[in-house]
Motif scaffolding. Structure first.
Motif, short mmCIF file in Angstrom:
data_model
loop_
_atom_site.label_atom_id
_atom_site.label_comp_id
_atom_site.label_asym_id
_atom_site.label_seq_id
_atom_site.Cartn_x
_atom_site.Cartn_y
_atom_site.Cartn_z
N GLY A 126 0.79 -1.22 0.00
CA GLY A 126 0.00 0.00 0.00
C GLY A 126 0.82 1.26 0.00
N ASN A 127 2.15 1.16 0.03
CA ASN A 127 3.00 2.35 -0.04
C ASN A 127 3.03 2.87 -1.47
OD1 ASN A 127 5.39 4.11 -0.16
ND2 ASN A 127 5.82 3.32 1.88
N SER A 128 2.87 4.18 -1.63
CA SER A 128 2.76 4.75 -2.97
C SER A 128 4.01 4.58 -3.81
CB SER A 128 2.42 6.25 -2.86
OG SER A 128 3.46 6.95 -2.20
N VAL A 129 5.18 4.39 -3.15
CA VAL A 129 6.42 4.28 -3.90
C VAL A 129 6.43 3.02 -4.78
CG1 VAL A 129 7.78 2.96 -2.23
CG2 VAL A 129 8.90 4.66 -3.67
N LEU A 130 5.57 2.05 -4.47
CA LEU A 130 5.51 0.83 -5.27
C LEU A 130 5.00 1.10 -6.69
CD1 LEU A 130 4.08 -1.66 -2.62
CD2 LEU A 130 6.37 -1.63 -3.54
N THR A 131 4.41 2.26 -6.90
CA THR A 131 3.96 2.58 -8.27
C THR A 131 5.15 2.73 -9.22
OG1 THR A 131 3.94 4.96 -7.74
CG2 THR A 131 1.87 3.74 -7.47
N VAL A 132 6.34 3.03 -8.69
CA VAL A 132 7.50 3.25 -9.56
C VAL A 132 7.86 1.98 -10.34
CG1 VAL A 132 9.94 3.86 -9.62
CG2 VAL A 132 8.37 5.13 -8.14
N GLY A 190 -2.97 15.05 -9.62
CA GLY A 190 -1.92 15.94 -10.09
C GLY A 190 -0.54 15.54 -9.66
N ASP A 191 -0.42 14.57 -8.72
CA ASP A 191 0.90 14.07 -8.36
C ASP A 191 1.56 13.45 -9.60
OD1 ASP A 191 2.74 11.72 -7.45
OD2 ASP A 191 2.53 12.96 -5.66
N GLN A 192 2.88 13.63 -9.71
CA GLN A 192 3.57 13.17 -10.92
C GLN A 192 3.37 11.67 -11.14
OE1 GLN A 192 7.75 13.94 -11.03
NE2 GLN A 192 8.00 13.27 -13.12
N ARG A 193 3.45 10.89 -10.06
CA ARG A 193 3.29 9.45 -10.24
C ARG A 193 1.85 9.10 -10.64
NH1 ARG A 193 5.87 7.32 -4.78
NH2 ARG A 193 5.43 9.45 -4.17
N MET A 194 0.89 9.85 -10.14
CA MET A 194 -0.50 9.64 -10.56
C MET A 194 -0.65 9.93 -12.04
SD MET A 194 -3.67 8.91 -10.04
CE MET A 194 -4.23 9.03 -8.35
N LEU A 195 0.01 10.99 -12.52
CA LEU A 195 -0.05 11.33 -13.94
C LEU A 195 0.57 10.23 -14.80
CD1 LEU A 195 0.91 15.12 -13.71
CD2 LEU A 195 -1.38 14.14 -13.93
N GLU A 196 1.69 9.66 -14.32
CA GLU A 196 2.34 8.57 -15.07
C GLU A 196 1.41 7.37 -15.20
OE1 GLU A 196 5.85 7.85 -12.88
OE2 GLU A 196 6.91 9.64 -13.59
N VAL A 197 0.71 7.04 -14.12
CA VAL A 197 -0.21 5.92 -14.15
C VAL A 197 -1.36 6.19 -15.12
CG1 VAL A 197 -1.85 4.57 -12.78
CG2 VAL A 197 0.36 5.18 -11.82
N GLU A 198 -1.85 7.44 -15.14
CA GLU A 198 -2.97 7.77 -16.03
C GLU A 198 -2.54 7.70 -17.50
OE1 GLU A 198 -4.15 11.55 -14.49
OE2 GLU A 198 -5.56 10.68 -13.04
N VAL A 199 -1.30 8.02 -17.80
CA VAL A 199 -0.81 7.88 -19.17
C VAL A 199 -0.80 6.41 -19.57
CG1 VAL A 199 1.18 8.16 -20.70
CG2 VAL A 199 0.52 10.02 -19.17
#
Length: 901
Positions: A785-791, A827-836
């Motif tokens: 559940g840590n957001s850094v795992l999105t990387v 608007g968080d950069q990682r959120m934007l990457e996921v949306e792309v």
């Protein structure tokens, strides 16, 4: 075991060599599958062979499931290459396996070949036997020469089926080895085989005389330069490493297996005597091929293997250690027996021998590749060891001066002075600085440095001049003596509680948390009784307890205690008191650990305001500024964060000098900030400077050097024309980090960087493997559940999309999306990457409307002027241009600038 040969259908199987043939032609099959086939043939007379019997015969005591047997049987059927997979071996549901064809057994009697010097080589016209090198019941090994030239080769002639099996195994090992780079530098090449001839033969290059014979020709090892003796061991270690990488062990390595041959002005150093052991992939324990002669006990045989028939990687390593000792001691007949250290004066080489030839296999920590690399860098390592010795001497002199100074004073004065010194080093400010070092400035080095300093100081304080002390000073003896001294001072409550408080802080740093809790509880009780629960002294002990809880990983309890101390100091101390600023910094660090960045920033700003303008508080000001930079980084105020870190860096340069390791840690932190801002050139320059400083201060192969190389490599990836340099830095870092047993963020980031390079070079299988390994490390490092795992999730999904593996990409994209929605703000950069990524998936699903909505949302949400969102915007624009014309409406500002993108 006999020379049994089975025939069934058009196939033949030889037991000693585990060789399967169809119409006389050898067929390749995995070793485990061939062992299962041998078991089935041994039981051919039985109606059905059940899986339990096969597992016992093939795997022994190793627990495997019935499915493993089924996989092996299917691999046998693959080797048969028959459309009717049940034509030869039939599966009896619920029972086992049965033969569907007739199995007959034959055997070939041994046919030894008796030859003499000067006779022709059988089957090799124009070649003569010149010297018998080795003979046993299974094989004869000869040195041969060309009658019409100067050529020399080595020929093995089989005398039995076992000898033929050993020759085949050696040929297979040669083939596996020569598929690796540089194998030709360390092993002979197979020139010719005739395994089906009347006199089966294996012909290889002549490697030169064996090491003992070569040494005799040189006039003894003492007549050989040390550099060449070390080079012999380094080359042998490299050869053993290649063997291990090819899935084989040597098993009988000795000086007789090493050969030297003059080549121009240098010596070729190569090894032989291998190929008799086969290994399952990933196993470190390897059984010999059937019929392999049992290894004779000798000085190169590891102690744990003296009565065994198998080989291990640790056994090969032990043989390398013995060889290294012999080459340094200049005696090939002398093993490293008790007291061998006296023969090796060089501490660097003593360490190398200890870590390879230790009597306990668990303590043989050096790998063959590491040994080869370290021996090749022997002169550099010696220079570093000399520098460390000089540093240790200077430290000892400083400690002696401190001890003499303390010895000149009466005990009571010395004790009070010592308490003042320890309080300065380990009181509130010291605990904060130690915490900051551990959190952000190199945890391992900070802990080691602080523990060594504290241990030395407490030894001087409690034991200096004590003739009754026996044995080493341990944390337990320190505890007992400290408590004993505190009891003698119970008549002076103020001094007694101060001693307890100091001891508690000391044992926290030493990692003795149980003792620290015991001592601090006593200090808190006494200060409550003598000073009151609202006194600054009581708050001081609360802060020591907070530092203890912080070290134990209980950030919530640490914050509660620090808040309580801050409330007391706020009421009892003047607003400009420096203790108040230090406590605010400690509370802020605990708030940062718990993710409360807003309140942490407020407290740190107040601390900075109090500490500015006081030259004696530079260290505290630097800590507060650095912590403030970290907090602002978390709050995504990147420019503000860099500003604070630059101020902290300037202060540390004044205090420690421009080449202090702490300066490197500042630079690496700033490098990360510039990367987030999309400024890779600035990031690379800072990382390069930090790496230079760390290489001066730390030994080669240190974790912090590797971590700095990772940051530098990640920056260079984004600098045009420096991709090769980036790969070099990342690969060098991975070579170090892979030797570490614990997962680390540095290793994970190095893998992500390598995957990015491999992807750019279209080496997709390697890139996928790197990204998957990085994801596994992230999952081990961070809670679910840590957001850094999105990387790593985004990296792997992007890679699968690029290779067209949409089904594989989809679950990773969905995981990243779920995690981003639960943990990140719009608007968080990682959120934007996921949306792309999601937009790409929608485009693939022919949902152009949803894809357009997503990418336009990204373009509107990613600030146009920020460098760190540039790549996200470019990726979104590429998706937008891929949409059908009626669905594609990029904003005017984007289309005007698209030529530059």
């Amino acid at each position: 075991m006999g020379n049994r040969i089975w025939n069934f259908a058009e196939f033949e199987f030889r037991e000693t060599s585990l060789e399967l043939r169809r119409d006389g032609v050898s067929i390749q099959a995995e070793t485990k599958a061939r062992e299962v086939l041998r078991c089935l043939l041994h039981n051919a007379e039985r109606p059905v062979v059940n899986p339990a019997d096969i597992k016992k015969a093939v795997w022994g005591d190793i627990h495997v499931s019935d499915s493993s047997v089924n996989v092996a049987v299917n691999k046998i059927r693959d080797a048969f290459n028959d459309e009717n997979r049940e034509r030869i071996i039939r599966t009896q549901r619920g029972s086992g396996y049965a033969w569907a064809v007739e199995v007959t057994e034959t055997s070939r009697p041994p046919a030894p070949v008796e030859l003499s010097v000067g006779e022709p080589v059988p089957g090799r016209p124009g070649w003569l036997l010149t010297q018998r090198l080795y003979t046993d019941e299974h094989r004869a090994v000869w040195l041969t020469r060309e009658t019409a030239g100067e050529g020399r080769h080595v020929v093995q002639l089989a005398r039995t089926e076992t000898g033929l099996a050993l020759m085949r195994a050696e040929a297979e090992t040669h083939a596996a080895l020569h598929a690796l780079p540089r194998a030709a530098d360390f092993f002979s090449s197979v020139l010719r085989t005739s395994f089906d001839a009347a006199s089966p033969m294996l012909e290889t290059e002549y490697l030169g005389p064996s090491l003992p014979l070569w040494v005799a020709q040189q006039g003894g090892l003492s007549a050989v330069s040390e550099s060449l003796r070390v080079a012999i061991v380094a080359a042998t270690a490299t050869a053993v490493d290649l063997l291990h990488r090819a899935g084989h062990l040597h098993g009988s390595l000795s000086a007789d297996c090493i050969h030297l041959l003059r080549h121009d002005d240098d010596w070729l150093i190569r090894i032989d005597g291998f190929g008799h052991y086969h290994a399952d992939r990933g196993s470190h324990l390897v059984c010999p091929l059937p019929g392999t002669p049992r290894p004779q006990p000798g000085i190169f045989r590891a102690p744990e293997l003296r009565e065994q028939e198998f080989a291990t990687t640790e056994g090969d390593l032990y043989a390398l250690g013995v060889l290294l000792y012999q080459c340094i001691a200049c005696n090939l007949a002398e093993p490293p027996v008790l007291g061998w250290e006296q023969r090796v004066l060089d501490p660097v080489l003593r360490t190398d021998i200890t870590e390879t030839a230790h009597i306990d296999p668990a303590l043989r920590t050096r790998k063959p590749a590491e040994l080869a690399k370290d021996l090749s860098a022997l002169s550099t390592r010696r220079l570093h060891e000399e520098q460390l010795a000089q540093s240790r001497e200077a430290q000892i002199l400083a400690e002696q001066r401190l001890a003499l100074e303390l010895a000149k004073r009466p005990l009571r004065v010395a004790l009070i002075a010592a308490m003042v010194l320890v309080s300065l080093a380990l009181g509130t400010a010291g605990a904060i600085q130690i915490h900051a070092l551990r959190q952000e400035r190199g945890r391992a080095r900070a802990e080691k440095t602080e523990q060594q300093a504290l241990q030395t100081f407490l030894e001087r304080l409690f034991f200096d001049g004590d003739a009754t002390l026996q044995g080493p000073i341990t944390p337990d003896t320190l505890t007992e003596r400290g408590l004993q001294m505190s009891r003698t001072l119970q008549s002076s409550p103020g001094i007694h509680s101060a001693v307890l408080n100091t001891l508690g802080g000391g044992f926290t740093v030493l990692g003795r948390f149980d003792k620290a809790q015991q001592v601090l509880d006593a200090a808190l009780a006494e200060r409550r009784r003598t000073k009151g629960a609202s006194s600054p002294e009581f708050a001081e002990t609360l802060l020591q307890m907070a530092a203890l809880k912080d070290s134990e990983g209980d950030a919530g309890a640490a914050l509660q205690l620090a808040h309580q101390a801050l409330a007391i100091e706020t009421k009892t101390l003047p607003p400009d008191d420096i203790s108040l600023a230090r406590t605010q910094t400690q509370v802020a660090e605990d708030l940062t650990d718990l993710g409360n960045y807003k309140d942490a920033a407020s407290l740190l700003q107040a601390s900075v305001a109090r500490e500015q303008g006081h030259p004696e508080l530079l260290a505290d000001l630097s800590t507060a500024l650095n912590d403030l930079g970290i907090v602002e980084n978390y709050r995504e105020n990147l420019q503000t964060s860099l500003g604070y870190q630059e101020q902290s860096l300037d202060i540390d340069k004044v205090m420690f000098g421009a080449r202090h390791p702490d300066i490197a840690e500042h630079l690496l932190s700033m490098s990360n900030g510039h990367m987030l801002l999309g400024q890779p050139l600035e990031a690379a320059a800072e990382a390069q400077q930090a790496l230079s400083i760390l290489r001066e201060a730390l030994p080669a192969g240190h974790h912090e050097i590797a971590a700095a190389q990772v940051i530098l490599g990640q920056a260079l990836i984004h600098v045009p024309e420096r991709g090769a340099e980036a790969e070099t830095q990342l690969q060098s870092a991975l070579d170090v980090l892979r030797r570490e047993s614990v997962p680390s963020r540095a290793k994970a980031n190095a893998l992500l960087g390598m995957a990015s390079i491999e992807r750019a070079q279209r080496r997709y299988p390697l890139a996928i493997a790197s990204d998957r390994e990085a994801l596994a490390l992230y999952e081990a490092l961070y809670p679910k559940g840590n957001s850094v795992l999105t990387v790593p999730l985004c990296a792997l999904s992007e890679l699968y999309i690029e290779t067209g593996a949409w089904k594989l990409a989809r679950p990773f994209t969905q995981q990243a999306l779920n995690l981003a929605r639960a943990t990140l703000k719009p608007g968080d950069q990682r959120m934007l990457e996921v949306e792309v990524l999601l937009a790409k998936m929608r485009l693939h699903d022919s949902d152009a409307t949803q894809a357009r909505s997503l990418v336009e949302g990204v373009l509107n949400g990613a600030p146009e002027g920020e460098l760190r969102t540039r790549e996200v915007r470019q990726s979104a624009l590429r998706v937008l241009r891929s949409l059908p014309p009626e669905a594609s409406h990029p904003p005017e500002s984007e289309t005007q600038g698209s030529g530059q993108n």
